[in-house]
Design a protein around this motif. Structure first.
Motif, PDB file in Angstrom:
ATOM      1  N   GLU A   1       0.832  -1.212   0.347  1.00  0.00           N
ATOM      2  CA  GLU A   1      -0.011  -0.228  -0.175  1.00  0.00           C
ATOM      3  C   GLU A   1       0.686   1.299  -0.210  1.00  0.00           C
ATOM      4  OE1 GLU A   1      -3.067   0.568   2.933  1.00  0.00           O
ATOM      5  OE2 GLU A   1      -3.828  -1.492   2.901  1.00  0.00           O
ATOM      6  N   ARG A   2       0.124   2.466  -1.000  1.00  0.00           N
ATOM      7  CA  ARG A   2       1.829   3.361  -1.127  1.00  0.00           C
ATOM      8  C   ARG A   2       2.427   3.710  -0.966  1.00  0.00           C
ATOM      9  NH1 ARG A   2      -0.186   6.472   4.982  1.00  0.00           N
ATOM     10  NH2 ARG A   2       1.276   4.340   5.798  1.00  0.00           N
ATOM     11  N   GLY A   3       2.724   2.145  -1.532  1.00  0.00           N
ATOM     12  CA  GLY A   3       4.819   2.307  -1.793  1.00  0.00           C
ATOM     13  C   GLY A   3       5.997   2.220  -1.306  1.00  0.00           C
ATOM     14  N   GLU A   4       5.252   1.981  -0.301  1.00  0.00           N
ATOM     15  CA  GLU A   4       6.551   1.732   0.984  1.00  0.00           C
ATOM     16  C   GLU A   4       6.967   0.659   0.786  1.00  0.00           C
ATOM     17  OE1 GLU A   4       3.678   4.460   4.000  1.00  0.00           O
ATOM     18  OE2 GLU A   4       3.786   3.059   3.781  1.00  0.00           O
ATOM     19  N   ASN A   5       8.350   0.223   1.302  1.00  0.00           N
ATOM     20  CA  ASN A   5       9.332  -0.749   2.052  1.00  0.00           C
ATOM     21  C   ASN A   5       9.559   0.013   3.322  1.00  0.00           C
ATOM     22  OD1 ASN A   5      12.145   1.375   1.516  1.00  0.00           O
ATOM     23  ND2 ASN A   5      11.517   1.545  -0.731  1.00  0.00           N
ATOM     24  N   ALA A   6      10.258  -1.262   3.264  1.00  0.00           N
ATOM     25  CA  ALA A   6      11.033  -0.960   4.872  1.00  0.00           C
ATOM     26  C   ALA A   6      12.521  -0.645   5.155  1.00  0.00           C
ATOM     27  CB  ALA A   6      10.546  -2.236   6.084  1.00  0.00           C
ATOM     28  N   ASP A   7      13.179   0.124   3.798  1.00  0.00           N
ATOM     29  CA  ASP A   7      14.472   0.320   4.060  1.00  0.00           C
ATOM     30  C   ASP A   7      14.918   0.595   5.181  1.00  0.00           C
ATOM     31  OD1 ASP A   7      14.078  -0.973   1.100  1.00  0.00           O
ATOM     32  OD2 ASP A   7      14.930   1.076   0.553  1.00  0.00           O
ATOM     33  N   VAL A   8      14.042   1.394   5.524  1.00  0.00           N
ATOM     34  CA  VAL A   8      15.114   2.508   7.086  1.00  0.00           C
ATOM     35  C   VAL A   8      13.559   2.114   8.285  1.00  0.00           C
ATOM     36  CG1 VAL A   8      14.815   4.583   8.801  1.00  0.00           C
ATOM     37  CG2 VAL A   8      14.998   4.165   5.717  1.00  0.00           C
ATOM     38  N   ALA A   9      12.363   1.368   8.269  1.00  0.00           N
ATOM     39  CA  ALA A   9      11.106   1.054   8.746  1.00  0.00           C
ATOM     40  C   ALA A   9      11.469   1.533  10.275  1.00  0.00           C
ATOM     41  CB  ALA A   9      11.541  -0.579   9.362  1.00  0.00           C
ATOM     42  N   ALA A  10      11.620   1.326  11.608  1.00  0.00           N
ATOM     43  CA  ALA A  10      11.907   1.502  12.769  1.00  0.00           C
ATOM     44  C   ALA A  10      13.322   2.086  13.226  1.00  0.00           C
ATOM     45  CB  ALA A  10      10.405   1.500  14.097  1.00  0.00           C
ATOM     46  N   ASP A  11      13.843   1.842  12.486  1.00  0.00           N
ATOM     47  CA  ASP A  11      15.665   1.969  12.536  1.00  0.00           C
ATOM     48  C   ASP A  11      16.254   1.236  13.809  1.00  0.00           C
ATOM     49  OD1 ASP A  11      18.475   2.697  11.653  1.00  0.00           O
ATOM     50  OD2 ASP A  11      17.672   4.479  11.950  1.00  0.00           O
ATOM     51  N   PHE A  12      15.527   0.367  13.447  1.00  0.00           N
ATOM     52  CA  PHE A  12      15.915  -0.524  15.269  1.00  0.00           C
ATOM     53  C   PHE A  12      17.372  -1.003  14.895  1.00  0.00           C
ATOM     54  CE2 PHE A  12      16.520  -4.683  17.303  1.00  0.00           C
ATOM     55  CZ  PHE A  12      15.829  -4.409  18.150  1.00  0.00           C
ATOM     56  N   TYR A  13      17.943  -0.726  13.816  1.00  0.00           N
ATOM     57  CA  TYR A  13      19.386  -1.217  13.611  1.00  0.00           C
ATOM     58  C   TYR A  13      19.895  -0.043  14.068  1.00  0.00           C
ATOM     59  CZ  TYR A  13      23.032  -3.317  10.859  1.00  0.00           C
ATOM     60  OH  TYR A  13      24.696  -3.474  11.314  1.00  0.00           O
ATOM     61  N   HIS A  14      19.753   0.860  14.367  1.00  0.00           N
ATOM     62  CA  HIS A  14      20.924   1.990  15.179  1.00  0.00           C
ATOM     63  C   HIS A  14      20.310   2.784  16.395  1.00  0.00           C
ATOM     64  CE1 HIS A  14      21.770   2.434  10.698  1.00  0.00           C
ATOM     65  NE2 HIS A  14      22.915   2.764  11.421  1.00  0.00           N
ATOM     66  N   LYS A  15      18.573   2.100  16.574  1.00  0.00           N
ATOM     67  CA  LYS A  15      18.032   2.309  18.101  1.00  0.00           C
ATOM     68  C   LYS A  15      17.739   1.782  19.008  1.00  0.00           C
ATOM     69  CE  LYS A  15      16.438   6.706  16.130  1.00  0.00           C
ATOM     70  NZ  LYS A  15      15.928   7.781  16.988  1.00  0.00           N
TER      71      LYS A  15
END
Ligand code: GCO
Length: 478
Positions: free
Chosen positions: A83-97
Motif C-alpha cells: 500500500e502507498r508504495g512503501e518499503n522497510a529500507d529504514v522501517a523503525a530504524d531499530f538497527y541504530h536505535k
C-alpha cells in the motif's frame, strides 16, 4: 497537570465507564470496561510478560554492514505490492536505535523481548560465508537485553528469506531443509550460550499461504502446488530446526509459533458447519498436527492428500518434534460459510460485511476466540506449554502534543488478558503473554498505515512516544 488517579482512570486502570470510540468505522461501542477484575498476580509468579517484533518490520538498514537482499527487500519494490508504495529500507530504524528501544521496553516493565534474526545479515548469500558484522549486531542486541534484565526470545525465521535462495525456488525447493538447518546451526552455535529461548518459525501458514498461494506477501506467487510444497518443506524445517537447536544449545527452551483464529460457521446449516471445519483445519491444524506426529488433517480436507506427492521416505517421522512450547498468535475471529472454491470450499464473511467491531485490517475483535483457541490447543496431548507469543491490534492512532490516547488498544489488551486468565483458571497450561508490538513498524503489505505499537513512531523523524497503552502496561506490570 492531570491528577495521577484521574489519569489512571483515563487509561482505564481505575474507574468504570462505557467507552465510545470514534474510530474510522464510525462509533463503535466497546464492551463495558469495569474496574479491572484481575491483576498481574493472578497470572502467577512465573508468567512471562513480553513484547514481540521482527527483523524486517523494524530494523531498516536493509543494505548496511554486508547484509544481503531478502525476499521482502525485493518484493516491496514490486509496483503495487505494498500500500502507498512503501518499503522497510529504514522501517523503525531499530538497527541504530535498539539501545533506546530496549530501554523503553524495560521501562514499561516487561521482562521478555522476542525478536527475529535476519538470515541475510548472518549469511548474505543464504549459505556459505558468514558475515561477522551481522553476528556482531545481534550480539549487541542480546547484550543490551541482558544488561536491562530482558530475556531475549529469538525467532529464527520471520519471513525474510535470502533472495538468492528464493531465486532457486525458496520454500518450494526441498533443498531449503539443508539451507535452513545450516543457518540455524550457525546462529545457535553463535548465540546458544547467551540465549536459551528459541522459536523456529513464525507463522508458517502466513508466509506459505500469503506468499505462495494468495500472492500478497513475498514472493508474490499464486499457485496451489507451490503452496503445498512450501507447507511440506516448512513442516520439515520446523522439526529439523528444533533438532539443531536441541543439539547446539544446552538447556534450550525450544518452540515454534502458529497464527491462530477462532473459526465459526455463519449459522447452523450443516454445509456451513462442515465448511468452517475445513477452514479450521487449514488455519489451525495444518502445522501443529504434523509436528505432533499426527500428519496433515487430510480427513477433514481431502485435497491435502496431494501433499503426499512431495513426501520422501521417512518424512512422516521427520515432521514430528517434541517442542517445549507452542507459540500462539491470536488477533481475530473468522466466520465461515460454504463456497464452491476448490480446495477448502469455504469462504470468510468479513467483519465489515457483518458490521462487527474490528481493527483497521478488518479483523474482528473477539477476545473469547483466544480463550477457545487456548482450550483447543490444550486438548492435544503432545503440547507441553503454551505461550501467547503475539496479540495486539491496530487502531488509527492520533499524536496530540506528544500523547496518544489509544483507549481501543487498552481495551483490546484487557479483554484478551481476561480471556487468557479464564483459560488458565480452567487448567490450561498457558504461561506467557507477548504484545505485538513494542514500536509501530512496517506491517507487510499494509506498509506503515496500520500501527500496532505500544510506542508510537514518527516515521519521518523516527521519534518515539509511549502511547497510553504502553503506560497502561507500565502500571499493570509494576
Ligand atoms: C503476524 C506476524 C507479525 C504481524 C502481526 C500483525 O502475525 O502476521 O507475526 O509480523 O505484524 O501479526 O499483523
Amino acid at each position: 497537570m492531570m491528577h495521577r488517579r484521574e489519569w489512571l482512570k483515563r487509561i482505564g486502570i481505575f474507574g468504570t465507564g462505557l467507552i465510545l470510540s470514534n474510530s474510522m468505522f464510525g462509533k463503535i461501542v466497546l464492551s463495558q470496561i469495569n474496574e479491572l477484575e484481575f491483576s498481574k498476580k493472578d497470572f502467577g509468579e512465573n508468567f512471562l510478560w513480553g513484547v514481540a517484533a521482527a527483523a524486517y518490520q523494524t530494523e531498516g538498514a536493509w543494505n548496511v554492514d554486508g547484509k544481503g537482499e531478502s525476499t521482502w527487500d525485493n518484493f516491496s519494490r514490486e509496483p503495487k505490492a505494498i500500500e502507498r508504495g512503501e518499503n522497510a529500507d529504514v522501517a523503525a530504524d531499530f538497527y541504530h536505535k535498539f539501545t533506546e528501544d530496549i530501554k523503553m521496553i524495560k521501562s514499561l516493565n516487561f521482562n521478555v523481548f522476542r525478536f527475529s534474526i535476519a538470515w541475510t545479515r548472518i549469511l548474505p548469500k543464504g549459505t556459505g560465508e558468514v558475515n561477522q558484522k551481522g553476528l556482531d549486531f545481534y550480539h549487541r542486541v542480546i547484550d543490551a537485553c541482558l544488561q536491562e534484565g530482558l530475556e531475549p526470545w529469538i525467532t529464527l525465521y520471520h519471513w525474510d528469506l535470502p533472495q538468492v535462495l528464493e531465486a532457486q525456488g525458496g520454500w518450494k525447493n526441498r533443498k531449503i531443509i539443508e539451507w535452513f538447518t545450516n543457518y540455524v546451526d550457525v546462529v545457535t552455535k553463535e548465540f546458544g550460550a547467551k540465549v536459551k529461548n528459541w522459536m523456529v518459525l513464525n507463522e508458517p501458514l502466513s508466509y506459505t499461504g500469503n506468499g505462495y498461494m494468495n500472492g500478497i506477501f513475498a514472493p508474490g506467487e499464486k499457485s496451489l502446488s507451490g503452496f503445498m510444497r512450501a507447507v511440506h518443506h516448512s513442516v520439515l524445517c520446523q522439526a529439523e530446526g528444533g533438532r539443531v537447536i536441541r543439539k547446539n544449545v544446552e538447556n534450550a527452551n525450544v518452540g515454534t509459533t502458529f497464527v491462530t483464529t477462532y473459526v465459526e460457521p455463519i449459522d447452523s446449516n450443516p454445509k456451513n458447519v462442515a465448511a468452517a471445519k475445513r477452514m479450521d483445519a487449514i488455519m489451525n491444524r495444518l502445522f501443529v498436527e504434523p509436528s505432533l506426529g499426527m500428519g496433515y488433517p487430510e480427513d477433514t480436507v481431502p485435497i491435502l492428500k496431494k501433499m503426499r506427492k512431495y513426501f520422501e521416505e521417512g518424512d512422516e517421522q521427520k515432521m514430528a518434534f517434541d517442542f517445549d512450547f507452542i507459540g500462539v498468535q491470536y488477533y481475530f475471529r473468522t466466520v465461515a460459510k460454504k463456497s464452491v472454491m476448490p480446495g477448502m470450499r469455504a469462504k470468510e464473511i468479513t467483519a465489515e460485511e457483518r458490521g462487527v467491531p474490528r481493527n483497521e485490517m478488518n479483523g474482528e475483535i473477539y477476545p473469547e476466540g483466544l480463550y477457545h483457541r487456548l482450550k483447543a490447543y490444550s486438548q492435544y496431548k503432545g503440547i507441553k506449554n503454551l505461550i501467547v507469543t503475539e496479540n495486539g491490534t491496530c487502531v488509527p492512532d492520533v499524536l496530540e502534543n506528544g500523547k496518544i490516547h489509544d483507549l481501543e488498544r487498552i481495551n483490546y489488551f484487557k479483554t484478551h488478558l481476561a480471556a487468557i486468565l479464564k483459560a488458565k483458571r480452567e487448567g490450561v497450561n498457558v504461561n506467557g503473554y507477548f504484545v505485538w508490538s513494542p514500536t509501530d513498524n512496517f506491517e507487510w503489505n499494509k506498509g506503515f498505515r496500520t500501527r500496532f505499537g505500544l510506542i508510537y513512531v514518527n516515521f519521518e523523524t523516527l521519534e518515539r512516544h509511549i502511547k497510553d497503552s504502553g503506560f497502561w502496561f507500565q502500571e499493570f506490570l509494576k
